[in-house]
Write an enzyme that holds these catalytic residues in place. Structure first.
Site, PDB file in Angstrom:
ATOM      1  N   ARG A 162       0.893  -1.176   0.000  1.00 34.05           N
ATOM      2  CA  ARG A 162       0.000   0.000   0.000  1.00 34.05           C
ATOM      3  C   ARG A 162       0.919   1.211   0.000  1.00 34.05           C
ATOM      4  O   ARG A 162       1.718   1.378   0.933  1.00 34.05           O
ATOM      5  CB  ARG A 162      -0.921  -0.008   1.226  1.00 34.05           C
ATOM      6  N   HIS A 170      -6.950   1.220  -6.872  1.00 30.59           N
ATOM      7  CA  HIS A 170      -7.260   0.301  -5.769  1.00 30.59           C
ATOM      8  C   HIS A 170      -7.921  -0.941  -6.386  1.00 30.59           C
ATOM      9  O   HIS A 170      -9.109  -1.186  -6.226  1.00 30.59           O
ATOM     10  CB  HIS A 170      -8.195   0.987  -4.775  1.00 30.59           C
ATOM     11  N   GLN A 213      -9.992  -3.478  -4.283  1.00 30.90           N
ATOM     12  CA  GLN A 213     -11.307  -2.950  -3.948  1.00 30.90           C
ATOM     13  C   GLN A 213     -12.271  -3.128  -5.122  1.00 30.90           C
ATOM     14  O   GLN A 213     -13.412  -3.566  -4.950  1.00 30.90           O
ATOM     15  CB  GLN A 213     -11.178  -1.455  -3.592  1.00 30.90           C
ATOM     16  N   ASP A 231     -17.195   7.511  -1.801  1.00 29.17           N
ATOM     17  CA  ASP A 231     -15.955   7.332  -1.031  1.00 29.17           C
ATOM     18  C   ASP A 231     -15.629   8.685  -0.411  1.00 29.17           C
ATOM     19  O   ASP A 231     -16.230   9.709  -0.782  1.00 29.17           O
ATOM     20  CB  ASP A 231     -14.832   6.854  -1.977  1.00 29.17           C
ATOM     21  N   CYS A 289     -16.484   2.018  -0.168  1.00 30.71           N
ATOM     22  CA  CYS A 289     -15.339   1.136   0.095  1.00 30.71           C
ATOM     23  C   CYS A 289     -14.970   1.113   1.576  1.00 30.71           C
ATOM     24  O   CYS A 289     -14.332   0.175   2.032  1.00 30.71           O
ATOM     25  CB  CYS A 289     -14.144   1.577  -0.740  1.00 30.71           C
ATOM     26  N   ARG A 317     -13.963  -8.307   0.265  1.00 21.59           N
ATOM     27  CA  ARG A 317     -12.530  -8.082   0.069  1.00 21.59           C
ATOM     28  C   ARG A 317     -11.765  -9.380   0.316  1.00 21.59           C
ATOM     29  O   ARG A 317     -10.828  -9.713  -0.407  1.00 21.59           O
ATOM     30  CB  ARG A 317     -12.019  -6.986   1.026  1.00 21.59           C
TER      31      ARG A 317
HETATM   32  N1   CP Z   1     -11.408  -0.013   1.630  1.00 20.09           N
HETATM   33  C1   CP Z   1     -10.176  -0.124   2.136  1.00 20.09           C
HETATM   34  O1   CP Z   1      -9.196  -0.320   1.428  1.00 20.09           O
HETATM   35  O2   CP Z   1     -10.104  -0.025   3.500  1.00 20.09           O
HETATM   36  P1   CP Z   1      -8.768   0.118   4.341  1.00 20.09           P
HETATM   37  O3   CP Z   1      -8.168   1.455   3.999  1.00 20.09           O
HETATM   38  O4   CP Z   1      -9.219   0.048   5.773  1.00 20.09           O
HETATM   39  O5   CP Z   1      -7.841  -0.992   3.987  1.00 20.09           O
HETATM   40  N1  NVA Z   2      -9.871   6.978  -1.542  1.00 20.02           N
HETATM   41  C1  NVA Z   2      -9.534   6.511  -0.226  1.00 20.02           C
HETATM   42  C2  NVA Z   2      -9.768   5.048  -0.140  1.00 20.02           C
HETATM   43  C3  NVA Z   2      -9.473   4.432   1.201  1.00 20.02           C
HETATM   44  C4  NVA Z   2      -9.718   2.956   1.195  1.00 20.02           C
HETATM   45  C5  NVA Z   2      -8.086   6.860   0.085  1.00 20.02           C
HETATM   46  O1  NVA Z   2      -7.224   6.657  -0.772  1.00 20.02           O
HETATM   47  O2  NVA Z   2      -7.816   7.326   1.190  1.00 20.02           O
END
Ligand code: CP
Ligand code: NVA
Length: 303
Positions: free
Chosen positions: A102, A129, A132, A222, A262, A290
């Site tokens: 990540r 993502h 997701q 989101d 999400c 997920r």
């Molecule tokens: N939706 C998602 O990726 O959640 P987290 O940021 O908690 O992993």
């Molecule tokens: N768009 C958000 C998604 C988190 C899962 C971010 O990148 O923070």
């Protein structure tokens, strides 16, 4: 498929195959079947940003498939700071069988993949993502039988989640509409990737949420400020205020509409408490998916 870095490089059949595998794994898990497909496999997870769903669903998924996971906070590794991305990767491939990252920048996960002899999975970047998006398609498929022919109206920021979902949706025959304030349209980089990997007709965009949701099978939202954009939070709160998914907006959508997010949600900002708790909301089913979607990815890469 060597790595899982984005949705645009997967073809339609691979996405449908992953969805079928995810559904199969979900059923097998519900029946208490014990899997061993990742036996003796070690998956390392390096996260530069916070996470609940991605981290825990990957760690649980690896364990359920008989493997082991190692979580390393990104700050400890200092990718590209403490040592180069190449040196990090060329070391790690001797220890583990798969890397989940990540990252702040998509280039980081792409850079790791470039140097990696083991599969690399993108657990969120600034522009995508894909894990997701796969879970989102699985959720839509569970409700509507298939994604093909269904309309997903994304109300909010055309962010990493929106970009991956737009591509995933249109690849399998769905219709994606981005409903956002002026100034927050999908950028040229997205358009170029879409044209190259999906087709010449870009997803529709509008600034009118009340009109857009009239044809929605799914309303998706989101957070307005993604991780890494915190400096823009005050401005975004003002600009996105008319794009809240609330009861008035939901009332304009067809009765069968489902609401996806999400998560994590900022209740009272992009979505109201009553909508996320309404019968239309399937956000926790979506979060649960997920696990199954990522197990399908792990099996495809590591089996
Ligand atoms: N939706 C998602 O990726 O959640 P987290 O940021 O908690 O992993
Ligand atoms: N768009 C958000 C998604 C988190 C899962 C971010 O990148 O923070």
């Amino acid at each position: 498929m060597r790595h899982f870095l984005n949705i645009h490089s997967l073809d339609r059949d691979t996405i449908l195959h992953l969805l079928a595998d995810a559904a199969r794994l979900k059923t097998a898990h519900a029946h208490g079947e014990v899997a061993t497909t990742l036996r003796h496999k070690i998956v390392a997870m390096i996260f530069e940003k916070p996470s609940l769903r991605t981290r825990v669903s990957f760690e649980s998924g690896v364990t359920q498939l008989g493997g082991t996971s190692i979580f390393i906070p990104g700050g400890e590794v200092g990718l590209g700071v403490r040592e180069s991305i190449a040196d990090f990767t060329r070391t790690m491939v001797h220890y583990v069988d798969c890397l989940v990252l990540r990252v702040f920048k998509q280039e980081t996960v792409d850079g790791v993949a470039k140097h990696s002899s083991v599969p690399v999975i993108n657990g969120l970047s600034d522009t995508s993502h894909p894990c997701q998006a796969l879970a989102d398609l699985l959720t839509i498929q569970e409700w509507f039988g298939e994604v093909s022919g269904k309309t997903v109206v994304f109300v909010g920021d055309g962010n990493n989640v929106a970009r991956s979902l737009a591509i995933a949706c249109e690849k399998v025959g769905g219709r994606f509409i981005l409903c956002r304030p002026d100034g927050y349209a999908f950028d040229d980089d997205f358009a170029a990737k879409f044209r190259k990997h999906v087709g010449s007709k870009l997803p529709e965009e509008t600034n009118d949420p009340f009109h857009a949701v009239k044809s929605a099978d799914v309303i998706y939202t989101d957070v307005w400020t993604s991780m890494g954009q915190e400096a823009e939070r005050e401005l975004r709160l003002k600009q996105f205020a008319p794009y809240q998914v609330n009861a008035a907006l939901l009332a304009k959508a067809p009765r069968h509409v489902k609401v996806l997010h999400c998560l994590p949600a900022h209740r009272g900002e992009e979505i109201t408490n009553d909508v996320i708790e309404s019968p239309a909301s399937v956000v926790f089913q979506q979060a649960g998916n997920r696990l199954h979607a990522q197990k399908a990815v792990l099996e495809m890469l590591l089996k």
